[in-house]
Scaffold this motif. Structure first.
Motif, short mmCIF file in Angstrom:
data_model
loop_
_atom_site.label_atom_id
_atom_site.label_comp_id
_atom_site.label_asym_id
_atom_site.label_seq_id
_atom_site.Cartn_x
_atom_site.Cartn_y
_atom_site.Cartn_z
N ARG A 175 36.69 -16.48 1.73
CA ARG A 175 37.22 -15.31 2.44
C ARG A 175 36.08 -14.49 3.06
O ARG A 175 36.25 -13.91 4.14
N GLU A 176 34.93 -14.48 2.39
CA GLU A 176 33.77 -13.80 2.96
C GLU A 176 33.32 -14.49 4.26
O GLU A 176 32.98 -13.83 5.25
N GLU A 202 35.81 -13.58 7.06
CA GLU A 202 35.57 -12.24 7.62
C GLU A 202 34.32 -12.23 8.49
O GLU A 202 34.29 -11.59 9.55
N THR A 203 33.28 -12.94 8.03
CA THR A 203 32.05 -13.01 8.82
C THR A 203 32.30 -13.70 10.15
O THR A 203 31.82 -13.25 11.21
N TYR A 206 35.85 -19.98 11.40
CA TYR A 206 37.08 -19.27 11.00
C TYR A 206 38.22 -20.26 10.73
O TYR A 206 38.88 -20.18 9.69
N LYS A 241 35.15 -13.92 11.79
CA LYS A 241 35.96 -13.04 12.63
C LYS A 241 35.09 -11.97 13.28
O LYS A 241 35.25 -11.65 14.47
N ARG A 242 34.16 -11.42 12.50
CA ARG A 242 33.28 -10.38 13.02
C ARG A 242 32.36 -10.93 14.13
O ARG A 242 32.20 -10.32 15.18
#
Length: 745
Positions: free
Chosen positions: A580-581, A584-585, A620, A587-588
């Motif tokens: 999940r980390e 998120e990375t 992702y 996506k950012r």
């Protein structure tokens, strides 16, 4: 106070002018040494790669070599410097012989030049040779050259003859390239349809048999080899050897026989000690540079020796049409003389052009005819020695009586030899000389097998008998990050993204990660080569660049862009939290890259997105796909998920390797004729390195997918989406190039 160049009385002071001369001599020696080393490198390259016609790889006619040659003949064109001693006079002769050696050695390089480069290089060489000849003649008249006059006359004659042969031989290059290229394309189609007669073999063996045919065609149509086996190159080799013998005779006569009878003058030249250094360097360059032309000449003589039981005297002195074809074509074309308005002037100019071309045609015929006479005389003289050696060896019982077991294979390979008019007798020789070349390269390739990749494929093949990982790495249920669509997939980007995820997994042994990274690195060596050929339209170029950028960071620094994957793996988190980390990375990073390149992303289709955008999108989607599977399947620890990732990587690599025959066949056709031989050799080496991989992939079962769709990983995924059964259990992988449709634009 005296001004620069004058003494105290204002008179010219030339006492200082000769001080730089030894440095100039050193400069000449270094230039000659560089040329000698380049010719030595070509000699070693020929022996190492079993090319005994010695192609020009390191030393050829170009701007660089012509510059070194111009420096190397400085002593022979020096008109007014006193050169009294023995080594001074010998160094003048060695400089002239050096030019002959250069021309004889570099003749095959004419074949790899474009027409414009060919013209410019020959013009530059002609100016250099004519300047050298004129200056030598002036020195013979003024007495600057006062010994070895007969040797100088002979070398000057040889220089002019070799320049003429070189120039007129160059006119055949466009014609022979066109003829052999047409023959290559026709034989290429035949090679795909007609496999060699042999027993049932593995996929790798069948590809090797195809490569042996491609190699025979590529090698025998190589422009350098065509030039090297020509009769004019044989004559040039003889003249080169004769010039070297002339230098050797002068040195023996001056140092060993009757040096006093030559009446050398006392004193030293302004070059002082440097002339001895020049003589040593140029003599060494001449000795080394004469070996290749001499072997070409001797090979032609040896092949036509009467002990072989064949005589070709009937067509021995016939001038084939391709020698004069270039001049004949120019003669038939209308002259572009628009500047001349008067019809009579245009007619006179056109008639003059036709007359000049007739003279050139006649000169070409004389050169070829004379070259054949030289070859015939050489055969007549040398054959006496060869016959004696042959009967001596035969009496000792060491003569081999043929290879009947492979005669069938040889006969079939002979049909793939590409030759010109008048070269029929060379076909058998070329087959015998190169029949085992492919086996040689494959054996060399086996010494550098990707052991970690083979171990990975072996370990995962028993888990997955098909290619399920190709459909599992990216789920269609994952929501898109961009409203403008999803980019396509390539073979390399999923591999490096999955490897990046593996590095970030917690509670995984460092040794397992290291072996996986080594295996992926070895896989990418093949995958990148395959995609360069398969993606002929360049549609996936940005995706492949993204894979290269990501892999550079992961392989060297264990980083995915700015994210330290090793640091992430050591945090006290579960596998799901780590994934999940990464989501998120990704996506950012995607959002930042999208905003920075908004105009580019909106204007171009997804496959043309920036590299960072594509890499973030891949991370992702793959992490989200694993998370979805993670919820439905309990993968347990990081080691368990690593095993699953290894299985997916193995399936993707195996699927990519199903295109190996397409890649090899396409590479052997679309490559430029100048480098086609090297391309086939590289394919044979690669086959040897990956032979074990092909055997492993062959044990898997292949989906019923058309060969033109097999090159694209998304076509595999679309097939699996439409077909619930992963593979046809009755089918096995067929990588034989004869059964594949070749996708070449």
């Amino acid at each position: 106070m005296a001004s620069l160049g004058c003494d105290a009385h204002g008179d010219l002071n030339d006492a200082e002018f000769s001080k730089p001369m030894p440095s100039i001599g050193l400069y000449v020696a270094v230039a000659s040494l560089i040329c000698g080393l380049a010719m030595a490198a070509d000699l070693l390259h020929g022996f190492r790669h079993r090319k005994f016609w010695f192609p020009c790889k390191f030393f050829s006619l170009n701007a660089t070599s012509l510059t070194f040659i111009a420096v190397g003949i400085k002593l022979s064109v020096d008109l007014n410097t006193s050169m009294p001693s023995r080594h001074d006079q010998l160094s003048k002769l060695s400089s002239s012989v050096f030019v002959c050696t250069v021309m004889g050695n570099s003749m095959p390089s004419l074949g790899i030049m474009e027409n414009e480069d060919l013209l410019m290089n020959l013009m530059a060489l002609g100016i250099l040779v004519v300047t050298d000849v004129v200056n030598i003649c002036i020195q013979l008249g003024t007495g600057a050259i006062y010994v070895f006059k007969e040797e100088h006359f002979l070398v000057v004659l040889l220089m002019l003859l070799m320049l003429t042969i070189l120039s007129f031989s160059a006119t055949t290059v466009p014609t022979t390239k066109r003829i052999l290229e047409t023959k290559y394309k026709k034989k290429y189609e035949v090679a795909l349809k007609c496999p060699l007669a042999t027993e049932r073999t593995t996929v790798a063996k069948k590809i090797q048999q195809d490569l042996s045919k491609f190699w025979m065609m590529a090698h025998t149509s190589s422009p350098q080899f065509v030039m090297a086996r020509s009769v004019t190159c044989t004559a040039s080799g003889f003249f080169c050897l004769l010039s070297a013998v002339t230098l050797g005779e002068a040195m023996v006569r001056s140092y060993l026989l009757t040096p006093r009878s030559l009446w050398f003058c006392n004193g030293d030249s302004d070059y002082k000690w440097s002339t001895s250094l020049v003589l040593v360097c140029q003599t060494g360059a001449v000795t080394i540079g004469t070996v290749a032309p001499a072997i070409r000449w001797f090979t032609a003589v040896n092949f036509r020796c009467p002990i072989r039981g064949k005589k070709y005297y009937r067509d021995e002195f016939r001038v084939e049409s391709y020698w004069t074809n270039w001049f004949s074509e120019k003669k038939q074309r209308p002259s572009s003389l628009t500047i001349l308005k008067d019809r009579r002037c245009r007619k006179i100019a056109h008639d003059g052009k036709r007359w000049m071309l007739d003279v050139c045609i006649g000169t070409q015929c004389v050169i070829v005819f004379a070259s054949k006479i030289i070859r015939y005389i050489s055969v007549y003289c040398v054959s006496r020695i060869l016959i004696c050696c042959y009967f001596a060896i035969r009496r000792s019982g060491t003569v081999s009586h043929g290879e009947s077991d492979s005669s069938g294979s040889r006969q079939e390979l002979a049909s793939f030899v590409l030759h010109l008019e008048g070269e029929d007798e060379l076909v058998d020789l070329m087959v015998r000389s190169n029949r085992e070349a492919t086996d040689h390269w494959v054996k060399n390739g086996r010494k550098k097998q990707p052991l970690d990749l083979i171990e990975l494929l072996e370990a995962t093949t028993h888990v997955s008998r098909g290619f399920e990982g190709i459909k599992e790495f990216d789920s269609n249920e994952v929501a898109s990050l961009a409203a403008s669509g999803e980019p396509p997939n390539c073979w390399a980007l999923p591999l490096v993204t999955l490897a990046s995820v593996a590095v970030a997994l917690p509670n995984v042994k460092p040794g397992s990660i290291k072996k996986l990274l080594n295996a992926v690195n070895e896989a990418l060596d093949s995958v990148n080569k395959f995609e360069n050929v398969l993606d002929s339209g360049g549609e996936l170029t940005n995706l492949r660049k993204a894979a290269e950028v990501v892999w550079l960071g992961v392989d060297l620094y264990h980083k995915w862009f700015d994210v330290d994957l090793r640091k992430l793996s050591k945090q006290e988190r579960s596998t799901e939290e780590t994934l999940r980390e990464l989501v998120e990375t990704a996506k950012r990073e995607f959002s930042e890259s999208w905003q920075m390149n908004l105009m580019v992303c909106m204007k171009h289709k997804p496959s043309r997105w920036p590299v960072k955008t594509l890499a973030a999108n891949s991370m992702y989607r793959i992490c989200q796909t694993i998370l979805q599977s993670y919820e439905s399947r309990d993968y347990g620890t990081g080691e368990d998920l690593l095993r699953k990732i290894e299985s997916i990587i193995s399936d993707i690599v195996s699927g990519c390797f199903c295109n190996v025959a397409q890649v090899i066949s396409a590479k052997c056709l679309v490559t430029a004729v100048e480098v086609r031989e090297e391309s086939v050799r590289a394919a044979a080496l690669h086959l040897g390195r990956t032979e074990k991989i092909l055997e492993i992939v062959e044990r898997r079962c292949l989906p019923d997918l058309r060969c033109d769709k097999m090159k694209n990983i998304d076509e595999w995924r679309a097939f699996y989406k439409l077909n619930s059964s992963e593979c046809n259990k009755n089918k096995t992988v067929s990588l034989n190039s004869n059964e594949l449709c070749i996708i070449v634009d």
